[in-house]
Motif scaffolding. Structure first.
Motif, short mmCIF file in Angstrom:
data_model
loop_
_atom_site.label_atom_id
_atom_site.label_comp_id
_atom_site.label_asym_id
_atom_site.label_seq_id
_atom_site.Cartn_x
_atom_site.Cartn_y
_atom_site.Cartn_z
N ARG A 120 -5.12 -9.98 18.36
CA ARG A 120 -5.19 -9.23 19.63
C ARG A 120 -6.42 -8.57 20.05
NH1 ARG A 120 0.20 -6.11 19.19
NH2 ARG A 120 1.42 -8.06 19.00
N HIS A 149 -2.85 -6.48 14.41
CA HIS A 149 -3.29 -7.36 14.93
C HIS A 149 -4.63 -7.43 15.50
CE1 HIS A 149 0.85 -9.45 15.63
NE2 HIS A 149 1.39 -8.17 15.71
N ASP A 156 3.14 -12.43 14.81
CA ASP A 156 4.42 -12.29 15.00
C ASP A 156 5.10 -13.61 14.94
OD1 ASP A 156 4.14 -9.43 15.04
OD2 ASP A 156 4.00 -9.51 17.41
N GLU A 183 10.97 -4.73 12.59
CA GLU A 183 10.31 -5.55 13.29
C GLU A 183 10.38 -6.94 12.22
OE1 GLU A 183 6.71 -4.60 14.89
OE2 GLU A 183 7.37 -3.34 16.11
N TRP A 185 9.98 -9.91 12.85
CA TRP A 185 9.23 -10.89 13.02
C TRP A 185 7.67 -10.68 12.56
CZ3 TRP A 185 11.58 -7.46 16.13
CH2 TRP A 185 10.62 -6.46 16.99
N HIS A 186 7.35 -9.37 12.44
CA HIS A 186 5.99 -8.90 12.24
C HIS A 186 5.61 -9.13 10.76
CE1 HIS A 186 2.26 -6.58 13.00
NE2 HIS A 186 2.46 -6.26 11.53
ZN ZN Z 1 3.26 -7.67 15.47
#
Ligand code: ZN
Length: 193
Positions: A120, A149, A156, A183, A185-186
């Motif tokens: 990111r 990120h 994710d 989280e 997913w992370h």
């Molecule tokens: Zn994440």
């Protein structure tokens, strides 16, 4: 198993195949050929899940590889990034490579791992913080310039229950850890040191 381990194992298995071929010459070569095929596919799997260089990384006090830290969070150049499969997602190259191997191996186990987010850049971190709020204020975004990120060291993932349990059992072998509470997913990448 390091690359030397893989190489010596290859040599060992090749010499066994040759011995087997010699032994069976003129008789049933079909089963030898199929043994070689199985060996090739196992070998491919072993290589995919092994760091190709055996390279290790020196981390700074925040756990970021020094070379990567020098670029700055959210400012990683294209040349240091690698693509995840044939998606548009990118991570720090060693993390991308490890993730690709993990996704392949999971698929071999009948498990699909999807990806929803990856590297990111800084501007995207600012945008996300504006839309989702900061952790420190009960939101879902890290302070811009601090996100994992932004180092290309977190992804994710889109995981169903089966994939999540596969990840919890196997992801560590690929350097990925589940490191944010609530989280699931992370997943962050921890490079070999
Ligand atoms: Zn994440």
């Amino acid at each position: 198993m390091g690359i030397e381990g893989v190489n010596s194992r290859i040599a060992e298995i090749q010499s066994r195949i040759i011995a087997l071929q010699t032994q069976r010459a003129g008789t049933t070569s079909a089963s030898v050929t199929s043994a070689q095929g199985t060996f090739a596919s196992h070998l491919q799997g072993a290589i995919a899940s092994t760091a190709p260089t055996g390279q290790t990384y020196k981390l700074n006090s925040k756990g970021i590889p020094e070379d990567l830290a020098a670029y700055g969070n959210g400012k990683i150049p294209e040349t240091a990034l690698g693509r995840v499969g044939n998606t548009g997602h990118k991570l720090w190259a060693p993390a991308a490579e490890s993730l690709n191997g993990m996704i392949e191996d999971a698929r071999r186990d009948g498990v699909e791992i999807g990806i929803t987010d990856s590297y990111r850049p800084y501007a995207e971190q600012v945008d996300l913080a504006r839309r989702k709020g900061l952790y420190s204020q009960g939101g879902l975004a890290a302070k811009p310039g601090t996100s994992e990120h932004g180092w290309g060291m977190a992804t994710d993932l889109d995981l169903n229950a089966k994939a999540l349990s596969w990840m919890r059992k196997n992801a560590g072998n690929y350097g990925f850890v589940e490191n944010v509470a609530r989280e699931s997913w992370h997943w962050a990448y921890r490079p070999p040191t």
